[in-house]
Motif scaffolding. Structure first.
Motif, PDB file in Angstrom:
ATOM      1  N   ARG A 210      -1.147  -4.936   2.011  1.00 11.03           N
ATOM      2  CA  ARG A 210      -1.224  -3.679   2.618  1.00 11.03           C
ATOM      3  C   ARG A 210      -0.188  -3.022   3.308  1.00 11.03           C
ATOM      4  N   SER A 211       0.737  -4.011   4.194  1.00 10.24           N
ATOM      5  CA  SER A 211       1.846  -3.866   4.624  1.00 10.24           C
ATOM      6  C   SER A 211       3.049  -3.016   3.785  1.00 10.24           C
TER       7      SER A 211
ATOM      8  N   ALA B 255       2.422  -1.682   0.823  1.00  6.36           N
ATOM      9  CA  ALA B 255       1.973  -0.584   0.305  1.00  6.36           C
ATOM     10  C   ALA B 255       2.145   0.681   1.252  1.00  6.36           C
ATOM     11  N   GLU B 256       1.818   0.268   2.621  1.00  2.00           N
ATOM     12  CA  GLU B 256       1.931   1.187   3.630  1.00  2.00           C
ATOM     13  C   GLU B 256       3.326   1.686   3.863  1.00  2.00           C
ATOM     14  N   LEU B 257       4.402   0.614   3.753  1.00  2.00           N
ATOM     15  CA  LEU B 257       5.684   0.916   3.991  1.00  2.00           C
ATOM     16  C   LEU B 257       6.227   1.910   2.864  1.00  2.00           C
TER      17      LEU B 257
ATOM     18  N   ALA C 101       4.296   3.842   0.870  1.00  2.00           N
ATOM     19  CA  ALA C 101       3.591   5.186   1.272  1.00  2.00           C
ATOM     20  C   ALA C 101       4.214   6.126   2.194  1.00  2.00           C
ATOM     21  N   ASP C 102       4.662   5.433   3.102  1.00  2.00           N
ATOM     22  CA  ASP C 102       5.159   6.070   4.423  1.00  2.00           C
ATOM     23  C   ASP C 102       6.522   6.592   3.932  1.00  2.00           C
TER      24      ASP C 102
ATOM     25  N   LYS D 263       6.017   9.669   1.564  1.00  2.00           N
ATOM     26  CA  LYS D 263       5.713  10.862   2.323  1.00  2.00           C
ATOM     27  C   LYS D 263       6.905  11.604   3.264  1.00  2.00           C
TER      28      LYS D 263
ATOM     29  N   THR E  79      12.724   0.424   0.635  1.00  2.00           N
ATOM     30  CA  THR E  79      11.405  -0.322   0.402  1.00  2.00           C
ATOM     31  C   THR E  79      11.670  -1.767   0.012  1.00  2.00           C
TER      32      THR E  79
ATOM     33  N   PRO F 103      -7.337   2.253  -1.227  1.00  2.00           N
ATOM     34  CA  PRO F 103      -6.457   2.646  -0.041  1.00  2.00           C
ATOM     35  C   PRO F 103      -5.243   3.390  -0.138  1.00  2.00           C
ATOM     36  N   PHE F 104      -4.548   3.110  -1.559  1.00  2.00           N
ATOM     37  CA  PHE F 104      -3.373   3.547  -1.560  1.00  2.00           C
ATOM     38  C   PHE F 104      -3.260   4.787  -2.394  1.00  2.00           C
TER      39      PHE F 104
END
Length: 217
Positions: A86-87, A89-91, A93-94, A97, A154, A208-209
């Motif tokens: 998750r960490s 994937a969030e990195l 995604a951010d 964006k 990333t 979630p991603f």
């Protein structure tokens, strides 16, 4: 207006176009499998070139090639699945964006365990190159440059999280110029439904991603 660059595959970077891009983790595509699929694609292109092929015929050959690549990625039988962290994937995604509204309008993306689908519209930059015969780096940020920046930063962050060094992403990416509104709808649906097709969820909204920019689409 278009810009061409090459690595293992030819890419045409049309200025102001909408793109469907796929990139994946290092090692998620076995080299021998890629070579076989490239050979199959080249054979199919030679076959249709026995007579002057239509643009649709050429596009369909490339679509079949990509579909086989994506099925292999969904099976996930090779390489790591670091993007299910998750960490990480969030990195990612951010970072994707962060270029929205500047280098592209972000339409949709899906971060799968070992690869990423991304749909963007680069026409947001057209005002910067209005009146120029050829875009330059000062006025236009080419898509492959943006991808290099996304992947580079990333990779660094993800490797720190994983306490590892070395290549994180496969150098090659697979990109396609979206030709019309109906194709865009099909591609966005394909992107969002990828976790469903891979058997990870039953509704794409539960993944979630995934991201859909309802402001644009």
């Amino acid at each position: 207006m278009k810009i061409e660059y090459r690595r293992n595959l030819p890419h045409l970077q049309y200025v102001g176009a909408t793109f469907f891009i796929t990139f994946c983790l290092k090692g998620s595509l076995p080299a021998e499998v890629v070579r076989r699929l490239v050979d199959e694609r080249q054979a199919a292109l030679r076959q249709i070139q026995q007579k002057p092929p239509t643009s649709d015929e050429i596009v369909n050959v490339h679509k079949r090639y990509f579909a086989k690549i994506d099925r292999i990625l969904d099976q996930g039988t090779s390489g790591n699945r670091w993007l299910q962290n998750r960490s990480i994937a969030e990195l990612l995604a951010d970072k994707i964006k962060s270029y929205d509204g500047e280098s592209y309008d972000l339409i949709a993306f899906c971060i799968m365990p070992n690869h990423v689908h991304l749909v963007v519209d680069s026409s947001v930059q057209l005002e910067k190159v209005s009146g120029l015969s050829q875009p330059d780096d000062q006025h236009y940020r080419q898509l492959f440059t943006v991808l290099q920046q996304i992947k580079g930063s990333t990779a660094y962050g993800a490797n720190r999280m994983l306490n590892r060094t070395g290549a994180f992403w496969q150098p090659e990416s697979y990109d396609h110029v979206v030709r019309n509104v109906q194709e865009l709808k099909n591609i966005v649906n394909y992107t969002l439904q990828n976790p469903v097709q891979a058997g990870l969820v039953t509704d794409w909204r539960d993944w979630p991603f995934s991201f859909l920019n309802e402001r644009i689409y």
